[in-house]
Motif scaffolding. Structure first.
Motif, PDB file in Angstrom:
ATOM      1  N   SER A  71       1.740   1.981  65.126  1.00 35.65           N
ATOM      2  CA  SER A  71       2.147   2.546  66.407  1.00 35.65           C
ATOM      3  C   SER A  71       3.578   2.144  66.729  1.00 35.65           C
ATOM      4  N   HIS A  72       4.445   3.131  66.911  1.00 34.06           N
ATOM      5  CA  HIS A  72       5.819   2.815  67.316  1.00 34.06           C
ATOM      6  C   HIS A  72       5.844   2.267  68.741  1.00 34.06           C
ATOM      7  N   PHE A  73       4.869   2.656  69.542  1.00 31.03           N
ATOM      8  CA  PHE A  73       4.812   2.187  70.935  1.00 31.03           C
ATOM      9  C   PHE A  73       4.560   0.677  71.029  1.00 31.03           C
ATOM     10  N   GLY A 375       3.362   7.634  63.010  1.00 32.80           N
ATOM     11  CA  GLY A 375       3.191   6.796  64.196  1.00 32.80           C
ATOM     12  C   GLY A 375       1.863   7.104  64.871  1.00 32.80           C
ATOM     13  N   ARG A 376       1.799   6.833  66.177  1.00 28.90           N
ATOM     14  CA  ARG A 376       0.562   7.042  66.921  1.00 28.90           C
ATOM     15  C   ARG A 376       0.825   7.927  68.135  1.00 28.90           C
ATOM     16  N   THR A 377      -0.225   8.558  68.623  1.00 29.44           N
ATOM     17  CA  THR A 377      -0.102   9.510  69.722  1.00 29.44           C
ATOM     18  C   THR A 377       0.424   8.859  70.992  1.00 29.44           C
ATOM     19  N   PRO A 378       1.226   9.605  71.750  1.00 28.64           N
ATOM     20  CA  PRO A 378       1.671   9.082  73.052  1.00 28.64           C
ATOM     21  C   PRO A 378       0.493   8.758  73.970  1.00 28.64           C
ATOM     22  N   TRP A 394       0.107  10.435  64.647  1.00 34.22           N
ATOM     23  CA  TRP A 394       1.224  11.176  65.248  1.00 34.22           C
ATOM     24  C   TRP A 394       2.447  11.137  64.322  1.00 34.22           C
ATOM     25  N   PRO A 395       2.595  12.145  63.445  1.00 34.70           N
ATOM     26  CA  PRO A 395       3.751  12.163  62.538  1.00 34.70           C
ATOM     27  C   PRO A 395       5.036  12.682  63.186  1.00 34.70           C
TER      28      PRO A 395
END
Length: 470
Positions: A71-73, A375-378, A394-395
């Motif tokens: 996860s980028h978040f 990444g991962r979904t917002p 989440w690409p």
């Protein structure tokens, strides 16, 4: 039957050959000779590499592949001003680089942020683990996607390309090594099985001995004496074969079969026990920590491509990989709980690796890349089991860390929008990242290899080195 063939057969006559007090089965002996070959004879591998006729400068890449999609978040792009259902579950902290805030669970990385750069604008369009991994590691999008995530690549990954270009190292080490295991979704395909990754298992295991060390002695004098006896026996056999003309007409790489089997340099590179306790603890006595330390040893020994399968640092109910959707690995609860456990392991080993690379003056020679398949979904959601909480695949936006390689450090490249949904500045692709890796390794981006039908296939369909890093 040649004497070379006979000695290999004799070493597995159902018994054990004894050299001093060291016992050696042919199965162990040949495990080195067939490493990464998938059954291909060692002399065939060496002959194929001689045809490539290419030797390399001592540049290496250590690729920490975050299987599952980090996860980028919750790592490098936290979005603290986004709505509560989107923003990171963790707080951002400042680093030594102004404007480069990262996750609160990365306090060690925060202190060395001038020694790495972040890319916050990576993106592609495939949200399947295996196919996304194929894109991240080969740079080529599968023609047919597999929602079951069991697909295998139609093209070789960056490590197999590196192997095909450079061949065996001067220290008789494989050019592509996977620690502790290779990615399940890539394969060497038309390059041949001998260019697949050589897996070396988990270096944090008690009594760790990869295949090479099964032929080697440790540090005790008696064991070293046994190894010298074995080397003398092999050297005597080699000279005997040469005298009888058994190797006549065979190029120098055929003879290197003996060098691979008896290389002291290769043995030393894998001997992680040679590292002091303090240094090993600095990295962490877990799979990630010891994998990073072994990866650095291999890079220093001249291995060009090291792929660390950065899946989970330990086994146990509290550990999961980077696939932080609800109920990852059927473990119930909030994904942030598992990430809070996992992230300090990454912080420790990655910081130790980067610090040592710079402290030892290897920052031009060794490049580190940390990235997953997406990444991962917002937006987060609840799901089974037990109404667990997490983010899905989440690409469209994700982040990577790059360190060393003679590149420009201490910067953030690209940006995503307020909700971390898509790039708004300097969109970057997996192909661009791989092009940067190939440039560091000295591989011409115009390089191509023929597939099974004889068609030339470029190593990348598109992409260019990330200019801000150069």
């Amino acid at each position: 039957m040649s004497k070379f063939d006979k000695v290999l057969i004799d070493l597995d006559c159902g018994c054990t050959k004894t050299y001093g007090s060291m016992h050696l089965h042919r199965r162990e002996f040949l495990q080195v000779g067939t490493m990464a070959l998938g059954g291909m004879q060692l002399n065939e591998l060496l002959h194929a590499q001689s045809l490539a006729g290419n030797r390399r400068k001592q540049n290496s890449v250590i690729f920490l592949y975050q299987h599952g999609g980090a996860s980028h978040f919750e790592t490098y792009d936290l979005k603290p001003d986004a709505p509560s259902e989107i923003k990171s579950q963790f707080s951002p902290i400042h680093t030594v680089v102004p404007g480069m805030d990262i996750c609160e669970h990365f306090p060690l990385q925060a202190k060395i942020a001038d020694k790495f750069s972040l890319i916050r604008s990576l993106h592609h369009d495939v949200n399947i683990h295996s196919d996304g991994g194929i894109i991240a590691l080969t740079g080529k999008r599968p023609e047919v996607l597999d929602p079951s995530s069991q697909s295998k690549s139609e093209h070789p990954d960056f490590g197999s390309i590196t192997s095909a270009v450079f061949g065996m190292t001067k220290n008789s080490l494989p050019p592509y090594i996977a620690v502790p295991q290779k990615p399940y979704m890539t394969r060497p395909t038309y390059l041949g099985v001998h260019h697949g990754a050589f897996e070396v298992s988990d270096p944090s295991a008690d009594g760790y001995r990869p295949p090479l060390l099964r032929l080697a002695a440790g540090n005790e004098a008696s064991q070293l004496a046994n190894r010298r006896v074995l080397l003398k026996q092999l050297d005597k056999l080699k000279k005997s074969i040469e005298t009888e003309g058994q190797l006549s007409g065979v190029d120098e790489f055929r003879d290197a079969a003996f060098q691979m089997l008896t290389s002291a340099e290769a043995v030393r590179a894998f001997d992680i026990s040679a590292e002091g306790d303090d240094r090993r603890k600095k990295y962490g006595l877990d799979t990630w920590g010891q994998s990073c330390l072994l990866a650095l040893r291999l890079a220093k020994a001249g291995v060009p491509a090291i792929n660390v399968y950065f899946n989970t640092p330990k086994n146990g109910p509290e550990f999961t990989n980077w696939d932080d959707h609800p109920g990852n690995a059927m473990r119930p609860g909030h994904f942030a709980k598992y990430m809070k456990t996992r992230l300090p392991y990454m912080d420790r080993c990655l910081t130790a690796l980067i610090e040592d690379i710079f402290d030892e003056g290897l920052d031009d020679q060794v490049m580190v890349v940390v990235v997953g398949e997406f990444g991962r979904t917002p937006k987060m959601r609840y799901g089974p089991p037990d109404n667990s909480y997490g983010r899905d695949h989440w690409p469209q936006a994700y982040s990577a860390l790059v360190s060393g390689g003679g590149l420009k450090m201490g910067q953030v490249i690209g940006a995503t929008n307020r909700n971390g949904e898509h790039p708004t500045q300097r969109p970057t692709t997996p192909q661009d990242l791989l092009a940067t890796v190939y440039r560091h390794l000295g591989i011409d981006l115009e390089t191509s290899f023929k597939d099974f039908f004889g068609r030339p296939i470029p190593i990348l369909p598109h992409g260019a080195p990330i200019s801000e890093l150069l």
